[in-house]
Design an enzyme around this catalytic site. Structure first.
Site, PDB file in Angstrom:
ATOM      1  N   CYS A 174       0.705  -1.183   0.220  1.00 43.07           N
ATOM      2  CA  CYS A 174       0.194   0.080   0.136  1.00 43.07           C
ATOM      3  C   CYS A 174       0.941   1.220  -0.055  1.00 43.07           C
ATOM      4  CB  CYS A 174      -1.185  -0.054   1.392  1.00 43.07           C
ATOM      5  SG  CYS A 174      -1.918  -1.461   1.202  1.00 43.07           S
TER       6      CYS A 174
HETATM    7  C1  UGA Z   1      -1.327   0.534   5.400  1.00 38.18           C
HETATM    8  C2  UGA Z   1      -2.261   1.504   6.325  1.00 38.18           C
HETATM    9  O1  UGA Z   1      -1.814   1.492   7.733  1.00 38.18           O
HETATM   10  C3  UGA Z   1      -3.782   1.132   6.133  1.00 38.18           C
HETATM   11  O2  UGA Z   1      -4.467   2.273   6.973  1.00 38.18           O
HETATM   12  C4  UGA Z   1      -4.183   0.996   4.799  1.00 38.18           C
HETATM   13  O3  UGA Z   1      -5.596   0.624   4.623  1.00 38.18           O
HETATM   14  C5  UGA Z   1      -3.372   0.239   4.072  1.00 38.18           C
HETATM   15  O4  UGA Z   1      -1.978   0.530   4.156  1.00 38.18           O
HETATM   16  C6  UGA Z   1      -3.819   0.131   2.673  1.00 38.18           C
HETATM   17  O5  UGA Z   1      -3.669   1.290   1.839  1.00 38.18           O
HETATM   18  O6  UGA Z   1      -4.365  -0.930   2.106  1.00 38.18           O
HETATM   19  P1  UGA Z   1      -0.362  -1.957   5.631  1.00 38.18           P
HETATM   20  O7  UGA Z   1       0.495  -1.772   4.587  1.00 38.18           O
HETATM   21  O8  UGA Z   1      -1.082  -3.180   5.841  1.00 38.18           O
HETATM   22  O9  UGA Z   1      -1.355  -0.903   6.037  1.00 38.18           O
HETATM   23  O10 UGA Z   1       0.717  -1.849   6.933  1.00 38.18           O
HETATM   24  P2  UGA Z   1       1.157  -0.989   8.140  1.00 38.18           P
HETATM   25  O11 UGA Z   1       0.916  -1.645   9.258  1.00 38.18           O
HETATM   26  O12 UGA Z   1       0.576   0.727   7.901  1.00 38.18           O
HETATM   27  O13 UGA Z   1       2.853  -0.946   7.972  1.00 38.18           O
HETATM   28  C7  UGA Z   1       3.327  -0.359   6.864  1.00 38.18           C
HETATM   29  C8  UGA Z   1       4.600  -0.384   6.751  1.00 38.18           C
HETATM   30  O14 UGA Z   1       5.300   0.721   7.799  1.00 38.18           O
HETATM   31  C9  UGA Z   1       5.494  -1.640   7.527  1.00 38.18           C
HETATM   32  O15 UGA Z   1       6.463  -1.945   6.726  1.00 38.18           O
HETATM   33  C10 UGA Z   1       5.813  -1.110   8.647  1.00 38.18           C
HETATM   34  O16 UGA Z   1       6.938  -1.969   9.266  1.00 38.18           O
HETATM   35  C11 UGA Z   1       6.363   0.199   8.702  1.00 38.18           C
HETATM   36  N1  UGA Z   1       6.043   1.007   9.702  1.00 38.18           N
HETATM   37  C12 UGA Z   1       5.032   1.315  10.333  1.00 38.18           C
HETATM   38  C13 UGA Z   1       7.322   1.443  10.172  1.00 38.18           C
HETATM   39  O17 UGA Z   1       8.477   1.431   9.620  1.00 38.18           O
HETATM   40  N2  UGA Z   1       7.276   2.497  11.562  1.00 38.18           N
HETATM   41  C14 UGA Z   1       6.181   2.656  12.237  1.00 38.18           C
HETATM   42  O18 UGA Z   1       6.081   3.355  13.319  1.00 38.18           O
HETATM   43  C15 UGA Z   1       5.019   1.782  11.471  1.00 38.18           C
END
Ligand code: UGA
Length: 435
Positions: A273
């Site tokens: 995403c």
């Molecule tokens: C993300 C959004 O959080 C959702 O709200 C959205 O609906 C979704 O994309 C989408 O567009 O379908 P997702 O990709 O499942 O969700 O994952 P996240 O939990 O948001 O994490 C994304 C990335 O950011 C991961 O690689 C995670 O490790 C990284 N991350 C997250 C960090 O490096 N630091 C943080 O503090 C949080």
């Protein structure tokens, strides 16, 4: 209760179909894949999402409530009032989105709806750049159904904010529900569908037009991706000064305007995403002759984090000919999804240095094996560490965060942590990416 159809059984389509059934609606999920359809009709979830298996068993299959069914036949939409389009919008080489799958589905849906006399509302759930619903999808629906939007056909846009791994929870307890519609009747239909959820969760409802709803999705993901890149940028500066970025983050998080979420600095964001959506909105902005400077920079910072991890490793050891353990391959814990995982550039960088890679992940090995068939995969982190001179932490799985004595098995215990998963201690050379 509304009769709903959901076209597409990916992680969004299947999740919302099962959740809507749980909220009391009659739902039919339409997908081209017979195996997925059979699984749902057997009461089995076709994908792994926490809580989904239970919902599919509760509402589909022989022992279910009968409120959830699946079919490959588009004609099923004729018995429903509202159809959600949940189809993938893949990325083109220039970063823009490819609407062809959703356009084909809209054409097939419109052709089917031509046989219906009564009003029908179609809601776009897929992530599409502003104007896609109004300028591309609605005209296809109108042409194929021979109906006019706003007169015989309602069109709406309802972006999703579900995270992989917690999609059921995110759906049933949302921070907000965004209802975009260009006519009152479509909006009323969407309200009827979401009323049971809004009553139960007390979520605020944002009413808007379809273009704004489309933009809200990109703004949401762009903001979150940029927030992580900003804390990574700040974290890199902290590292240069020998300051712990997590201590800094804890302090700034106390400012309500900043908040504590998405402040975990490290090797960056991956998944299907953030990378795709930031690329698509940047490409769409450029088409309007606007240079999206902040989102460009967010991407640049993100692209650089794996290199910084590798250069911290280089400061300690030349890995040519040495075995390096890569701990974690999934883009985040709780999923086997490796799309845009930071492990990919890390592995490429190790290969360029002539290292021998020993990779471990609790669930994502099979997927990474397809991407990198030539590297060694092991079944436990202990096995990876016992072979390695250096360990790189890429995904913060609990199992990886729990490692401790196992590092003593390494020939030279050098640990470079991209996720602040491991505790610094005597006896290992420990480098945190931003601390
Ligand atoms: C993300 C959004 O959080 C959702 O709200 C959205 O609906 C979704 O994309 C989408 O567009 O379908 P997702 O990709 O499942 O969700 O994952 P996240 O939990 O948001 O994490 C994304 C990335 O950011 C991961 O690689 C995670 O490790 C990284 N991350 C997250 C960090 O490096 N630091 C943080 O503090 C949080």
């Amino acid at each position: 209760m509304t009769e709903l159809s959901v076209i597409g059984s990916g992680y969004v389509g299947t999740t919302i179909a099962a959740c809507f059934a749980d909220l009391g609606h009659e739902v039919v999920n339409v997908d081209v894949d017979q195996a997925i359809v059979d699984a749902i009709n057997d009461g089995t979830a076709p994908i792994h999402e926490d809580g989904l298996a239970e919902l599919v068993t509760d509402h589909a299959g022989a022992n279910g409530t009968g409120r959830l069914e699946a079919t490959t036949d588009y004609a099923a939409v004729l018995d429903t009032d509202v159809t959600f389009l949940c189809l993938p919008t893949p990325q083109n080489d220039d970063g823009s989105i490819d609407l062809s799958i959703i356009e084909t589905a809209a054409d097939q849906l419109g052709t089917t709806l031509a046989a219906k006399d009564a009003w029908h509302t179609v809601v776009v759930k897929s992530t599409v750049v502003p104007g896609s619903t109004e300028d591309a999808i609605t005209p296809i629906l109108e042409a194929a159904s021979n109906k006019t939007a706003g007169e015989e056909l309602g069109v709406g846009m309802n972006p999703e904010f579900l995270r992989e791994g917690t999609a059921v929870h995110d759906f049933l307890d949302p921070d907000k529900v965004v209802l975009g519609a260009d006519d009152e009747r479509a909006l009323a239909d969407m309200h009827e569908v979401f009323d049971p959820l809004v009553e139960r969760s007390d979520a605020p409802v944002v009413e808007t037009d379809t273009r704004t709803a489309e933009m809200i999705k990109y703004a949401n993901n762009g903001f979150l991706a940029a927030k992580i890149s900003l804390i990574n940028d700040i974290g890199n500066i902290c590292k240069e000064f020998g300051i712990d970025a997590y201590e800094v983050a804890d302090a700034i998080a106390l400012d309500d305007r900043i908040g504590e979420q998405f402040l975990r600095s490290g090797v960056g964001w991956g998944g299907s995403c953030f990378p795709k959506d930031t690329a698509a909105i940047r490409a769409a902005a450029r088409q309007q002759d606007y240079e999206p400077a902040m989102l460009d920079a967010a991407t640049r910072v993100n692209d650089r984090q794996p290199d910084r991890l590798l250069s911290l490793m280089d400061d300690h050891v030349d890995v040519a000919g040495k075995q390096v353990a890569v701990l974690g391959l999934a883009f985040k814990p709780g999923t086997d999804d490796i799309r845009n995982s930071r492990a990919i550039p890390v592995i490429e960088g190790l290969q360029a240095r002539g290292a021998e890679i020993v990779a471990y992940d609790p669930v994502a090995v099979e997927n990474m094996h397809e991407r990198f068939p030539g590297i060694e995969y092991v079944h436990t982190p202990t096995e990876a560490l016992s072979k390695a001179a250096v360990a790189l932490v890429v995904t913060d799985w609990e199992e990886i965060a729990a490692l401790d004595n196992e590092f003593d098995l390494m020939s030279t215990p050098i640990v470079v942590d991209g996720r602040r998963a491991i505790d610094r201690r005597d006896g290992i050379v420990y480098e945190g990416l931003t601390w």
